[in-house]
Write an enzyme that holds these catalytic residues in place. Structure first.
Site, PDB file in Angstrom:
ATOM      1  N   TYR A  65       0.849  -1.183   0.000  1.00 18.75           N
ATOM      2  CA  TYR A  65       0.000   0.000   0.000  1.00 18.75           C
ATOM      3  C   TYR A  65       0.884   1.231   0.000  1.00 18.75           C
ATOM      4  CZ  TYR A  65      -3.643  -3.283   1.595  1.00 18.75           C
ATOM      5  OH  TYR A  65      -4.512  -4.330   1.725  1.00 18.75           O
ATOM      6  N   SER A 144     -12.699  -5.425   1.461  1.00 19.07           N
ATOM      7  CA  SER A 144     -13.642  -4.846   0.488  1.00 19.07           C
ATOM      8  C   SER A 144     -15.069  -5.346   0.705  1.00 19.07           C
ATOM      9  CB  SER A 144     -13.189  -5.150  -0.949  1.00 19.07           C
ATOM     10  OG  SER A 144     -11.960  -4.542  -1.233  1.00 19.07           O
ATOM     11  N   LEU A 146     -17.618  -3.717   1.188  1.00 21.55           N
ATOM     12  CA  LEU A 146     -18.581  -2.802   0.573  1.00 21.55           C
ATOM     13  C   LEU A 146     -18.402  -2.732  -0.938  1.00 21.55           C
ATOM     14  CD1 LEU A 146     -18.521   0.093   3.192  1.00 21.55           C
ATOM     15  CD2 LEU A 146     -20.059  -1.869   3.061  1.00 21.55           C
ATOM     16  N   GLY A 147     -17.764  -3.760  -1.504  1.00 20.68           N
ATOM     17  CA  GLY A 147     -17.596  -3.779  -2.952  1.00 20.68           C
ATOM     18  C   GLY A 147     -16.791  -2.611  -3.471  1.00 20.68           C
ATOM     19  N   ARG A 148     -15.722  -2.262  -2.750  1.00 15.80           N
ATOM     20  CA  ARG A 148     -14.841  -1.148  -3.125  1.00 15.80           C
ATOM     21  C   ARG A 148     -15.617   0.157  -3.312  1.00 15.80           C
ATOM     22  NH1 ARG A 148     -10.031  -3.413  -3.794  1.00 15.80           N
ATOM     23  NH2 ARG A 148      -9.941  -5.624  -4.358  1.00 15.80           N
ATOM     24  N   PHE A 150     -18.902   0.362  -3.982  1.00 14.94           N
ATOM     25  CA  PHE A 150     -20.103   0.227  -4.810  1.00 14.94           C
ATOM     26  C   PHE A 150     -21.373   0.270  -3.973  1.00 14.94           C
ATOM     27  CE2 PHE A 150     -23.359  -2.433  -6.868  1.00 14.94           C
ATOM     28  CZ  PHE A 150     -23.492  -1.758  -8.076  1.00 14.94           C
ATOM     29  N   SER A 152     -21.845   1.826  -1.292  1.00 15.36           N
ATOM     30  CA  SER A 152     -22.029   3.120  -0.626  1.00 15.36           C
ATOM     31  C   SER A 152     -22.906   4.040  -1.459  1.00 15.36           C
ATOM     32  CB  SER A 152     -20.675   3.784  -0.369  1.00 15.36           C
ATOM     33  OG  SER A 152     -19.905   3.017   0.524  1.00 15.36           O
ATOM     34  N   GLY A 154     -23.537   3.142  -5.173  1.00 11.16           N
ATOM     35  CA  GLY A 154     -23.906   2.533  -6.437  1.00 11.16           C
ATOM     36  C   GLY A 154     -23.014   2.974  -7.580  1.00 11.16           C
TER      37      GLY A 154
END
Length: 281
Positions: A65, A144, A146-148, A150, A152, A154
């Site tokens: 990172y 992830s 929260l789907g990176r 998504f 949060s 859409g």
């Protein structure tokens, strides 16, 4: 900003090796340039202290990172030194490891946790990796969740990507796939409205409800998002809620691979046979 939130994070024993962590961690990758422009160091240190004061004891970082800069950032708060002095840095974990690699590593030394991507739109680990971890008593760290981003906001999340944000290259965020994935977000949003929570809280609650051997690590660089994520602990899902979510988030409901061909995953992580290794000099 208050020194601590009004949510006190409970703790769990993650797996059978005695690793005790907060039930939800904090992913720190986005605090340094991996997700675009670096965030102000003093602000991120304040956020980390806020998370610690709220009871979060699991801070996820890596040498890739930044690279390097993320671990330097966390080192400035002195918590790593404290953990060493307390004798708490003594566990081994794996990330994106295949089932065979997990078994081989666990036979050499007990593995405390396996980090993998697990969310409503990434469920490929459920077939083999999750059962392997549970058979061996290994804790699961869900990154992830929260789907990176998504879940949060859409499809609109792509509007926040900078030119150097690596998510711009991911297949699921390409226009042809994003438009098809929009329906998944809308259905999650409808359920969230019924439950009186946000879509991201619902998606995070789904991960929490997978079992007490799971610790999700949603990442954020904002206080308000951290508080919202912690609020997911108050979202209670029934068996009917879980079944509904899993039915709309089936494997064929999500369009696009989670990574491009240039990024290896657990599917590419089998350890070479010992017979192919060269003896150390």
């Amino acid at each position: 900003m208050a020194a601590e939130s009004n949510v006190k994070m409970p703790r769990i024993k993650l797996g059978s090796q005695g690793l005790e962590v907060s039930v939800q961690g904090l992913g720190c990758m986005g605090m340094t340039p991996h997700f675009g422009q670096p965030k102000p160091g003093p602000d991120m240190i304040k956020l980390i202290h806020y998370a610690l004061n709220s009871g979060i004891t699991f801070l996820d970082t890596s040498d890739i990172y930044g690279p390097k800069t993320n671990e330097i950032l966390l080192g400035k708060m002195g918590e790593l030194k404290k953990l060493v002095e307390e004798g708490k840095v003594k566990y081994i974990g794996l990330s994106e490891a295949s089932p065979s690699t997990i078994r081989r590593a666990h036979a050499a030394h007990p593995i405390s946790a396996v980090q993998l991507e697990w969310s409503l739109w990434t469920r490929d680990a459920e077939a083999e990796i999750i059962p392997t971890c549970r058979e061996l008593g290994i804790g699961i760290v869900a990154y992830s969740p929260l789907g990176r981003g998504f879940f949060s906001s859409g499809p609109k999340v792509v509007e926040t990507f900078s030119e150097v944000d690596f998510r711009k290259r991911l297949p699921r965020f390409q226009p042809e796939n994003l438009e098809l994935n929009k329906s998944l977000f809308e259905r999650v949003k409808d359920i969230a409205n019924r439950k009186g929570c946000t879509p991201s809280q619902l998606a995070l609650a789904w991960v929490h409800h997978q079992g007490n051997d799971v610790c999700p690590i949603p990442g954020t660089t904002k206080f308000e998002n951290l508080n919202e994520n912690m609020g997911a602990l108050s979202v209670k899902l029934t068996e009917e809620d879980m079944a509904e979510l899993e039915s709309i988030a089936s494997a064929d409901a999500v369009k696009g691979e989670r990574y491009g061909p240039d990024i290896p995953t657990w599917k590419d992580s089998d350890t070479p046979p010992l017979s192919t290794w060269k003896a150390a000099a």
